[in-house]
Design a protein around this motif. Structure first.
Motif, PDB file in Angstrom:
ATOM      1  N   TRP A  76       0.840  -1.203   0.000  1.00 34.53           N
ATOM      2  CA  TRP A  76       0.000   0.000   0.000  1.00 34.53           C
ATOM      3  C   TRP A  76       0.873   1.249   0.000  1.00 34.53           C
ATOM      4  CZ3 TRP A  76      -0.194   3.911   3.625  1.00 34.53           C
ATOM      5  CH2 TRP A  76      -1.189   4.872   3.428  1.00 34.53           C
ATOM      6  N   ALA A  79       2.466   1.774  -3.416  1.00 35.83           N
ATOM      7  CA  ALA A  79       1.441   2.260  -4.364  1.00 35.83           C
ATOM      8  C   ALA A  79       1.103   3.720  -4.091  1.00 35.83           C
ATOM      9  CB  ALA A  79       0.185   1.398  -4.270  1.00 35.83           C
ATOM     10  N   ARG A  80       1.019   4.079  -2.824  1.00 36.10           N
ATOM     11  CA  ARG A  80       0.688   5.465  -2.447  1.00 36.10           C
ATOM     12  C   ARG A  80       1.814   6.424  -2.865  1.00 36.10           C
ATOM     13  NH1 ARG A  80      -3.335   8.855  -1.666  1.00 36.10           N
ATOM     14  NH2 ARG A  80      -2.925  10.292  -0.005  1.00 36.10           N
ATOM     15  N   ASN A  82       4.071   5.874  -5.239  1.00 37.75           N
ATOM     16  CA  ASN A  82       4.088   5.912  -6.705  1.00 37.75           C
ATOM     17  C   ASN A  82       2.967   6.797  -7.259  1.00 37.75           C
ATOM     18  OD1 ASN A  82       6.328   4.280  -6.904  1.00 37.75           O
ATOM     19  ND2 ASN A  82       5.144   2.408  -7.169  1.00 37.75           N
ATOM     20  N   LYS A  83       1.792   6.729  -6.659  1.00 37.92           N
ATOM     21  CA  LYS A  83       0.671   7.564  -7.101  1.00 37.92           C
ATOM     22  C   LYS A  83       0.969   9.038  -6.857  1.00 37.92           C
ATOM     23  CE  LYS A  83      -4.253   8.289  -6.360  1.00 37.92           C
ATOM     24  NZ  LYS A  83      -5.428   7.927  -5.553  1.00 37.92           N
ATOM     25  N   THR A  84       1.572   9.332  -5.720  1.00 39.12           N
ATOM     26  CA  THR A  84       1.904  10.711  -5.386  1.00 39.12           C
ATOM     27  C   THR A  84       2.965  11.274  -6.329  1.00 39.12           C
ATOM     28  OG1 THR A  84       1.388  10.282  -3.069  1.00 39.12           O
ATOM     29  CG2 THR A  84       2.703  12.227  -3.536  1.00 39.12           C
ATOM     30  N   ASP A  86       3.567  10.262  -9.408  1.00 36.84           N
ATOM     31  CA  ASP A  86       3.171  10.165 -10.811  1.00 36.84           C
ATOM     32  C   ASP A  86       2.575  11.497 -11.260  1.00 36.84           C
ATOM     33  OD1 ASP A  86       2.693   9.112 -13.304  1.00 36.84           O
ATOM     34  OD2 ASP A  86       0.727   8.302 -12.745  1.00 36.84           O
ATOM     35  N   THR A  87       3.385  12.270 -11.933  1.00 34.50           N
ATOM     36  CA  THR A  87       2.947  13.577 -12.391  1.00 34.50           C
ATOM     37  C   THR A  87       3.555  13.859 -13.758  1.00 34.50           C
ATOM     38  OG1 THR A  87       2.952  15.931 -11.906  1.00 34.50           O
ATOM     39  CG2 THR A  87       4.848  14.692 -11.153  1.00 34.50           C
ATOM     40  N   LYS A  88       2.904  14.682 -14.531  1.00 39.38           N
ATOM     41  CA  LYS A  88       3.403  15.047 -15.864  1.00 39.38           C
ATOM     42  C   LYS A  88       4.329  16.269 -15.807  1.00 39.38           C
ATOM     43  CE  LYS A  88       0.859  11.849 -17.546  1.00 39.38           C
ATOM     44  NZ  LYS A  88       1.357  10.550 -17.206  1.00 39.38           N
TER      45      LYS A  88
END
Length: 113
Positions: A76, A79-80, A82-84, A86-88
């Motif tokens: 978890w 994943a958290r 990586n989600k945070t 993940d930006t362009k």
């Protein structure tokens, strides 16, 4: 804590203080929590039977639960993060994990690593 019943292969709880704390944190009933370690229900054929556990089997079950909880929490957390991250937008910072072998890149990060 568990202790072996004298002259039996069945374990019993040696106090409930630790079980009460853990069951509160997990949001489960203390009696049911202890019952799951001491006398788990096992499916045999089409029937469910209650199986008595020895002291060592209870400790193995506790260890398996702890490993599973830590593994799921680690998954978890990865994943958290990586989600945070993940930006362009152009990145100026990154989080790297350094272990004895150096930097590594994995498709899947596991708790055992």
């Amino acid at each position: 804590k568990f202790k072996q019943r004298p002259r039996e292969e069945q374990a019993e709880a040696d106090g409930t203080a630790e079980a009460e704390k853990v069951s509160f944190l997990l949001g489960v009933n203390t009696k049911d929590f202890l019952q799951a370690f001491l006398k788990p229900n096992v499916k045999v054929g089409n029937e469910w039977v209650t199986k008595g556990q020895s002291e060592n089997q209870c400790y193995y079950a506790v260890s398996a639960l702890a490993k599973s909880l830590y593994s799921r929490l680690f998954a978890w957390l990865v994943a958290r993060v990586n989600k945070t991250l993940d930006t362009k937008v152009k990145r100026q910072f990154f989080i790297g994990v350094l272990d004895i072998a150096g930097f590594e890149i994995f498709d899947f990060n596991g708790f055992e690593q």
